[in-house]
Design an enzyme around this catalytic site. Structure first.
Site, PDB file in Angstrom:
ATOM      1  N   HIS A 724       0.836  -1.201   0.000  1.00  0.00           N
ATOM      2  CA  HIS A 724       0.000   0.000   0.000  1.00  0.00           C
ATOM      3  C   HIS A 724       0.872   1.253   0.000  1.00  0.00           C
ATOM      4  CE1 HIS A 724      -2.991  -2.999   1.480  1.00  0.00           C
ATOM      5  NE2 HIS A 724      -3.822  -2.262   0.755  1.00  0.00           N
ATOM      6  N   HIS A 728       0.893   1.574  -5.693  1.00  0.00           N
ATOM      7  CA  HIS A 728      -0.485   1.082  -5.661  1.00  0.00           C
ATOM      8  C   HIS A 728      -1.468   2.213  -5.956  1.00  0.00           C
ATOM      9  CE1 HIS A 728      -4.216  -0.753  -4.381  1.00  0.00           C
ATOM     10  NE2 HIS A 728      -4.338   0.127  -3.386  1.00  0.00           N
ATOM     11  N   HIS A 764      -6.077   7.622  -1.632  1.00  0.00           N
ATOM     12  CA  HIS A 764      -6.935   6.744  -0.835  1.00  0.00           C
ATOM     13  C   HIS A 764      -6.179   5.898   0.172  1.00  0.00           C
ATOM     14  CE1 HIS A 764      -5.584   3.550  -3.539  1.00  0.00           C
ATOM     15  NE2 HIS A 764      -6.137   2.674  -2.701  1.00  0.00           N
ATOM     16  N   ASP A 765      -4.846   5.795   0.076  1.00  0.00           N
ATOM     17  CA  ASP A 765      -4.054   5.031   1.040  1.00  0.00           C
ATOM     18  C   ASP A 765      -2.921   5.857   1.631  1.00  0.00           C
ATOM     19  OD1 ASP A 765      -5.313   2.576   1.317  1.00  0.00           O
ATOM     20  OD2 ASP A 765      -4.421   1.760  -0.498  1.00  0.00           O
ATOM     21  N   ASP A 875      -9.566  -0.318  -6.913  1.00  0.00           N
ATOM     22  CA  ASP A 875      -8.671  -0.657  -5.802  1.00  0.00           C
ATOM     23  C   ASP A 875      -8.173  -2.096  -5.923  1.00  0.00           C
ATOM     24  OD1 ASP A 875      -7.267  -0.290  -3.465  1.00  0.00           O
ATOM     25  OD2 ASP A 875      -8.985  -0.619  -2.149  1.00  0.00           O
TER      26      ASP A 875
END
Length: 1013
Positions: A724, A728, A764-765, A875
């Site tokens: 992550h 990614h 998002h991460d 994702d």
């Protein structure tokens, strides 16, 4: 070769509906409901209910043969306003029942209420008649069977005396209703609505009442409601208004002097007693007593003195409530005169009060106790004098009445008969005065409580700073106690040996305190000085109260504080301020009470209460200031972290100058894209290409260099974890770009949602730690304490906002307020949607829409589901890639999971789940198949149904599933083969074991040893 999607042009989308548009309903229904509620609460509506009960009332034609009529007669009331009030009368049919009292009209009382005591006596006398009358019993039975009618009738017709009588008869200790839910009756009888209207009350007026009023008594001011809806008594009320409010419900008939002269002595005393029995105002009662005394004794002048102070105290004295009252004088004129204070036992009045004996002096100038200065001052010549004590029911002297100069010739004196008549009348006066004093004392206690409640509200409604709290306390304390100066000195928390803050309200006059608009200079001094001199130092160290009548006679007073100043200390009241733990945190000091009066015990009680509120207010404010300081420190730390988390300007300038290849060169439209061949700098250029091809830079007026720095900062805030990480995030953004352009969904979503989705994919991460939500919750990490649900996803969103607000990274600085709000809203929803727990909650609704073909992407709710499923599809998009890519990505994911499992096993002594357990890595193919079946296949199957251009994603998932299933089958086959190979070996070992002689099992403490086990 696949055809490329057409370029994005937001200007061509002129017919797109505005996002978030929805009709609002309910106004008409709300108005109709309000009208019905108003009708239901109206008197006409209630009257209609009472006139048409569900069950017929007892037979009869007139009012008195119906339940309403009997109930009205029983309660002694009628429904129409202004009509006379009636008590129980006749029975059914108009014939008077035996022993009935008939109608008793009490309409002579202007208040509209009857004498409760007399009505109660009549009711008790007639009770036997009522309970034996069959018609009354039938009516009562009917009322018992119709409680709704009874309640409705009671609510409309019952009066306050009826309610009081009910409470007394049922011996209820309290009404049981909170102040927030019921109305409150003020001491004046005025009805007050208690409630909080949300006002801050910052402009609280300086109170127009002094603590001295609680000592001298006097006329009471009613509680009122100010413009903010707060209950207070801080308004100026005239004596006439107060007297009228207190006696508004009692206006007995009074005979004039000529009518009284026609009566005999007993009748006169009876009339005079009736004249004073209902008066509860001390001054008004005293005035009536003196005027009536002048009639009885035929005196020219009268005076009345009341005892003030506790028995045995040095301050006990006699105070003239009214002085030199004549037959023509009025209460208003008498109130203008100053009070006269006579020491206990001094003069004729003091002697009578101390001895309790009557004194009849024919010639005042021949009595050495007579003070000649009074005649010299008033110009009135005193000849004869009759002075008697006024005693209560306990034979305690509560006052002295004095009559002067018997009317007639100059030789007329007061006789023994005058003294006897005077004494007989004063017996009733003593009872009346005692009751009036008790009533006044109860009202003063109510007012005292209101002072403290008002102070509590004032102190605790705003505790932003210590200065604000102390400022309010000092202003109200100085006004209430009526002194020239008021100080608060705070003790240093650490050293305990110095004052470190001094709040001073300087010299003020009585006129200043009466003006609510007057504000005084407020000077909080920060200088520290030792606690070793002065009265304040003594109080701070000993926590004792000091009340000094003459400061210069007290050795503890530091006279140097008055050097070179026009202000001199005279009287001082100093008290400690303590916190909730009982520790002294400061000192409050009041200086020079007005009129050269000393500070009394009443003042000490008030200041003590004020110091308690002051201690709580200061303590709470200190806690608030510490919280604010901690918050500011946190902001500074965030600013520092933000600075270090932001990419340098030089890197942004370098990226800005770099040439960005086309999307074709990067193969950004290809669903089979992989980043293995790209360097980190190339991934940043590819992100710039996405923004350029989606025309987001021009549409939202994004500064190109700011965008470069934002991308660099986003990349910098990804940790170097196994999976992550930035790579990614970049792959997720590329898949979103490919879906939006390949399906032309940018036309459906619109520019705001497309920008939000691309930003969400890249962010998002952010700051992912390589552990999942379950790990954060089980380890009770700080993130889990901060976010109870979707722990990591909410942290990612907050990090995204932090970068967006950092200097040089504000890519949304040129959008409008509404656009910014919409972008942030979609951005948050998209990032939270990457939580698989949220995916499982939403996917059924999405799958049902797809299966039924009932979706309408122009609806906000449907489009929100679409965006959430798109985030999940992007994702986990690595599962759709060619096998070579899928295998490498799966290995990265598995290693990150195994690292979390190692931490759980070593640091927390927990057995990790199969997915996180390194010892079960051979089961990875089977777990991948389960992951595909439960999560991936359903979402890609749905998207393939929505748009056939997304079918390659479904094909990729199915192909990878076959490979994973093959690996899982191979692993299972190896396990079966191994089991078959192990069977002969296990059989051989078992036969060898049976051929050996049996040995007793070794035991330790009677148990099988661990080796044997």
């Amino acid at each position: 070769m696949e055809s490329l999607p057409p370029p994005v042009s937001w200007n061509s989308l002129t017919s797109r509906r505005p996002m978030g548009a929805a009709a609002s309903r309910g106004g008409e229904d709300s108005s109709r409901a309000t009208a019905e509620l108003t009708k239901a609460n109206s008197s006409e509506y209630h009257v209609g209910l009472s006139q048409t009960p569900s069950t017929p009332a007892p037979t009869g034609a007139n009012l008195h043969t119906s339940a309403a009529g009997y109930y009205s007669s029983y309660c002694g009331i009628t429904g129409s306003a202004g009509s006379s009030v009636l008590a129980p009368a006749t029975s059914t049919g108009g014939a008077g029942a035996p022993g009935s009292a008939g109608y008793r009209d009490h309409g002579d009382q202007s208040s509209g209420e009857w004498d409760v005591r007399r009505w109660n006596e009549e009711r008790e006398r007639d009770r036997e008649t009522w309970i034996n009358d069959p018609e009354w019993l039938r009516v009562e039975s009917w009322l018992d069977e119709h409680p709704n009618f009874c309640l409705d009738y009671f609510l409309r017709k019952a009066t306050r005396p009826m309610i009081d009588e009910w409470l007394v008869s049922h011996s209820l200790p309290s009404a049981g209703a909170s102040a927030a839910e019921t109305d409150t009756i003020s001491p004046s009888g005025q009805q007050l609505q208690l409630g909080n209207n949300g006002k801050t009350g910052i402009a609280t007026p300086v109170r127009k009442i002094s603590a001295h009023e609680f000592e001298k008594g006097g006329l009471l001011r009613p509680l009122v409601t100010n413009v903010e809806g707060t209950v207070t008594f801080l308004t100026q009320t005239t004596s006439e208004e107060t007297h009228a409010l207190i006696n508004s419900t009692i206006k007995p008939f009074r005979r004039n002097r000529n009518e009284l002269k026609s009566l005999d002595e007993k009748e006169i005393i009876f009339e005079l007693v009736k004249d004073i029995c209902n008066d509860l105002d001390v001054r008004s009662l005293c005035h009536k007593i003196l005027q009536n005394v002048s009639i009885l004794t035929k005196a020219d002048r009268c005076s009345l003195f009341l005892v003030q102070g506790e028995r045995g105290s040095d301050s006990r004295c006699l105070v003239s409530k009214l002085f030199d009252v004549c037959s023509q004088s009025t209460l208003k004129e008498m109130e203008k005169k100053e009070e006269i204070h006579i020491p206990w036992g001094s003069g004729i009045v003091g002697y009578v009060a101390q001895s309790g004996e009557a004194v009849n002096i024919p010639d005042a100038y021949k009595d050495e106790r007579f003070n000649h200065k009074v005649d010299a001052k008033t110009g009135y010549h005193t000849r004869s004098m009759l002075c008697l004590p006024i005693k209560d029911s306990n034979n305690e002297v509560i006052g002295v009445a004095q009559v002067i100069n018997k009317q007639g010739d100059n030789e007329a004196t007061f006789t023994t008969h005058d003294s006897q008549v005077f004494a007989g009348y004063l017996q009733f006066c003593g009872i009346g005065l005692k009751n009036a004093q008790l009533y006044e004392r109860s009202q003063l206690e109510i007012k005292r409580n209101q002072v403290l409640l008002d102070l509590a509200r004032m102190v605790f409604e705003e505790q932003s700073t210590t200065e604000t709290v102390v400022d309010r306390i000092l202003a109200h304390t100085q006004s209430l106690i009526q002194c020239q100066r008021c100080q608060v000195l705070l003790v240093h928390e650490e050293s305990k040996g110095t004052f470190f803050r001094v709040f001073n309200y300087p010299k003020a006059s009585e006129e200043d305190l009466q003006n609510p608009g007057t504000r005084f200079p407020f000077s909080p001094n920060e200088s520290r000085f030792p606690i070793n001199v002065g009265i304040t130092s003594y109080v701070a160290t000993t926590a004792e109260t000091v009340n000094v009548v003459d400061a210069y006679e007290d050795q503890r007073f530091d006279r140097s504080v008055d050097d070179g100043k026009d202000f001199k200390h005279k009287t001082i009241l100093c008290m400690p301020i303590k916190n909730s733990k009982g520790h002294t945190i400061g000192v409050i000091q009041l200086v020079n009470k007005f009129n050269n009066l000393p500070f009394t015990q009443n003042d000490e009680n008030f200041v003590e209460a004020f110091s308690i509120f002051c201690g709580m207010g200061i303590y709470n404010t200190n806690m608030f200031e510490k919280a604010i300081a901690a918050e500011n420190k946190q902001r500074v730390i965030l600013e520092v972290l933000s600075y270090h988390a932001t990419a340098p300007v030089e890197e942004a300038s370098k990226l800005k100058k770099a040439i960005v290849p086309s999307a074709i060169a990067y193969r950004l439209h290809d669903y089979r894209f992989n980043d293995f061949s790209l360097e980190d700098e190339e991934t940043l250029k590819a992100c710039l290409r996405m923004f350029l091809d989606l025309d987001l830079i021009e549409r939202f007026h994004i500064d190109y260099e700011v965008l470069c720095r934002w991308l660099l900062s986003v990349k910098k805030n990804y940790r170097n974890v196994t999976y992550h990480n930035w790579r990614h995030a970049f792959n997720v953004a590329q898949m979103m770009f490919a879906i939006v352009t390949g399906t032309r969904w940018w036309e459906i979503l619109g520019e705001i949602e497309v920008l939000s989705l691309i930003m969400a994919c890249l962010c998002h991460d952010l700051d992912h730690r390589g552990t999942n939500n379950s790990f954060q919750i089980q380890t009770k990490s700080s993130l889990a304490m901060l976010y109870s649900t979707s722990t990591m996803e909410r942290h990612h969103f907050d990090q995204c906002l932090m970068i967006l607000s950092s200097q040089g990274c504000q890519i949304l600085s040129n959008v409008s307020k509404d656009e910014h709000k919409a972008i942030i809203k979609v951005l948050e929803e998209a990032i939270i949607s990457t939580d698989l727990a949220v995916y499982f909650k939403k996917r059924k609704a999405f799958f049902d829409l797809v299966e039924d073909r009932s979706y309408d992407w122009w609806q906000d709710g449907h489009r929100e589901l679409l965006r959430g499923m798109m985030m999940t599809a992007c994702d986990v998009a690595a599962i759709t890639k060619p096998w070579e890519v899928q295998w490498k990505v799966a290995d990265l994911v598995a290693n990150e999971f195994f690292e979390q499992g190692d931490i759980e096993r070593k640091e927390y002594n927990k057995i990790p789940s199969d997915m996180m357990d390194r010892e079960k890595k051979d089961q990875l193919p089977a777990m991948q198949v389960g992951f595909i079946d439960s999560i991936c296949l359903p979402v890609y199957n749905a998207f393939s149904s929505v748009n056939e251009k997304l079918t390659p994603l479904l094909d990729g998932v199915q192909a990878n599933r076959k490979t994973w299933q093959s690996l899982a089958d191979s692993y299972n086959q190896r396990l079966e083969d191994q089991k078959e190979d192990d069977i002969p070996e296990q059989k051989r070992k078992l036969e060898h074991q049976h051929s050996q002689p049996q040995q007793p099992s070794p035991q330790v403490n009677g148990q099988i040893s661990p080796v044997e086990a």
